[in-house]
Design an enzyme around this catalytic site. Structure first.
Site, PDB file in Angstrom:
ATOM      1  N   ASP A   8       0.872  -1.169   0.000  1.00 24.22           N
ATOM      2  CA  ASP A   8       0.000   0.000   0.000  1.00 24.22           C
ATOM      3  C   ASP A   8       0.915   1.227   0.000  1.00 24.22           C
ATOM      4  O   ASP A   8       2.138   1.118  -0.180  1.00 24.22           O
ATOM      5  CB  ASP A   8      -0.996  -0.044   1.179  1.00 24.22           C
ATOM      6  CG  ASP A   8      -0.349   0.252   2.529  1.00 24.22           C
ATOM      7  OD1 ASP A   8       0.892   0.361   2.600  1.00 24.22           O
ATOM      8  OD2 ASP A   8      -1.086   0.380   3.528  1.00 24.22           O
ATOM      9  N   CYS A  65       3.332  -2.839   4.008  1.00 26.48           N
ATOM     10  CA  CYS A  65       2.467  -1.704   4.321  1.00 26.48           C
ATOM     11  C   CYS A  65       3.261  -0.864   5.323  1.00 26.48           C
ATOM     12  O   CYS A  65       4.480  -1.046   5.441  1.00 26.48           O
ATOM     13  CB  CYS A  65       1.104  -2.158   4.837  1.00 26.48           C
ATOM     14  SG  CYS A  65       1.136  -3.112   6.368  1.00 26.48           S
ATOM     15  N   GLY A  66       2.589   0.029   6.052  1.00 28.10           N
ATOM     16  CA  GLY A  66       3.340   0.882   6.970  1.00 28.10           C
ATOM     17  C   GLY A  66       4.069   0.073   8.036  1.00 28.10           C
ATOM     18  O   GLY A  66       5.259   0.252   8.278  1.00 28.10           O
ATOM     19  N   THR A  67       3.333  -0.833   8.678  1.00 31.60           N
ATOM     20  CA  THR A  67       3.921  -1.664   9.730  1.00 31.60           C
ATOM     21  C   THR A  67       4.225  -3.084   9.271  1.00 31.60           C
ATOM     22  O   THR A  67       4.950  -3.803   9.964  1.00 31.60           O
ATOM     23  CB  THR A  67       2.927  -1.797  10.904  1.00 31.60           C
ATOM     24  OG1 THR A  67       1.710  -2.356  10.376  1.00 31.60           O
ATOM     25  CG2 THR A  67       2.647  -0.443  11.549  1.00 31.60           C
ATOM     26  N   HIS A  98      12.029 -22.525  10.050  1.00 36.86           N
ATOM     27  CA  HIS A  98      11.034 -23.223  10.866  1.00 36.86           C
ATOM     28  C   HIS A  98       9.608 -23.125  10.312  1.00 36.86           C
ATOM     29  O   HIS A  98       8.783 -23.979  10.624  1.00 36.86           O
ATOM     30  CB  HIS A  98      11.042 -22.663  12.301  1.00 36.86           C
ATOM     31  CG  HIS A  98      12.251 -23.098  13.082  1.00 36.86           C
ATOM     32  ND1 HIS A  98      12.358 -22.923  14.438  1.00 36.86           N
ATOM     33  CD2 HIS A  98      13.406 -23.700  12.689  1.00 36.86           C
ATOM     34  CE1 HIS A  98      13.532 -23.404  14.862  1.00 36.86           C
ATOM     35  NE2 HIS A  98      14.185 -23.868  13.808  1.00 36.86           N
ATOM     36  N   HIS A 133       9.493 -29.473  12.002  1.00 38.05           N
ATOM     37  CA  HIS A 133       8.797 -28.252  11.571  1.00 38.05           C
ATOM     38  C   HIS A 133       7.764 -28.572  10.484  1.00 38.05           C
ATOM     39  O   HIS A 133       6.717 -27.932  10.417  1.00 38.05           O
ATOM     40  CB  HIS A 133       9.811 -27.211  11.091  1.00 38.05           C
ATOM     41  CG  HIS A 133      10.856 -26.921  12.117  1.00 38.05           C
ATOM     42  ND1 HIS A 133      10.542 -26.339  13.332  1.00 38.05           N
ATOM     43  CD2 HIS A 133      12.184 -27.190  12.157  1.00 38.05           C
ATOM     44  CE1 HIS A 133      11.644 -26.244  14.055  1.00 38.05           C
ATOM     45  NE2 HIS A 133      12.654 -26.757  13.377  1.00 38.05           N
TER      46      HIS A 133
HETATM   47  C1  RB5 Z   1      -1.742   3.077   6.406  1.00 31.09           C
HETATM   48  O1  RB5 Z   1      -1.734   4.327   7.020  1.00 31.09           O
HETATM   49  C2  RB5 Z   1      -1.356   2.005   7.420  1.00 31.09           C
HETATM   50  O2  RB5 Z   1      -2.382   1.812   8.333  1.00 31.09           O
HETATM   51  C3  RB5 Z   1      -1.034   0.707   6.698  1.00 31.09           C
HETATM   52  O3  RB5 Z   1       0.022   0.921   5.816  1.00 31.09           O
HETATM   53  C4  RB5 Z   1      -0.590  -0.466   7.545  1.00 31.09           C
HETATM   54  O4  RB5 Z   1       0.440  -0.110   8.418  1.00 31.09           O
HETATM   55  C5  RB5 Z   1      -1.657  -1.239   8.195  1.00 31.09           C
HETATM   56  O5  RB5 Z   1      -1.396  -2.247   8.866  1.00 31.09           O
END
Ligand code: RB5
Length: 153
Positions: A8, A65-67, A98, A133
């Site tokens: 994203d 994505c961001g996280t 694993h 595993h």
């Molecule tokens: C987008 O702002 C953020 O929420 C998305 O990239 C992600 O980190 C969601 O888990």
């Protein structure tokens, strides 16, 4: 290796770097977007990449994505997907050894490019250990089949 790649907006910058590294290392990359940093909903872009792994159209995928959390949540909904959300070299390595992870999820707002590049290399090169595993992953598959009834994407 043929890999799908998707992010994203939160993972866009790191995705572009991942794409360049994969191509530099001789892999075939199927870039499933996004192609610009405009905000999108991560299930819309991550889903198709996970489906490509699930259907065997690509061997593996990298999703961002961001996280990395949202991306990994989506990917792990797809039958046969084993997506590992990794934050360091140890988790990237163990995710292969694993867990036989066929998708790597990373956070574009969490990782620096130097670390992400090393993680990616380790994840690509580390083989699955099998043995006990494999037995455990067999149990994961049993859960999936019981709950999804073996339905495809
Ligand atoms: C987008 O702002 C953020 O929420 C998305 O990239 C992600 O980190 C969601 O888990």
């Amino acid at each position: 290796m043929r890999l799908a790649l998707a992010s994203d907006h939160g993972g866009f910058t790191l995705k572009e770097a991942v794409k360049a590294w994969l191509q530099e290392w001789g892999h075939e990359v199927v870039d499933m977007g996004v192609h610009n940093p405009q905000p999108v909903d991560y299930p819309d872009v991550i889903g198709p990449a996970a489906a490509a792994v699930s259907r065997g159209e690509v061997e593996r995928a990298v999703v961002l994505c961001g996280t990395g959390i949202g991306a990994s949540l989506v990917a792990n909904k797809y039958p046969g997907v084993r997506c590992a959300l990794c934050h360091d070299i140890y988790t990237a390595k163990m995710g292969r050894m694993h867990n036989d992870a066929n998708i790597l999820a990373m956070g574009g707002r969490v990782l620096g490019e130097g670390l992400a590049k090393e993680m990616l290399k380790v994840w690509l090169e580390t083989p699955f250990e099998g043995g006990r595993h494999a037995r455990r992953l067999g149990k994961v598959s049993e859960i999936e089949h019981r709950i999804l009834g073996g339905k495809g994407p």
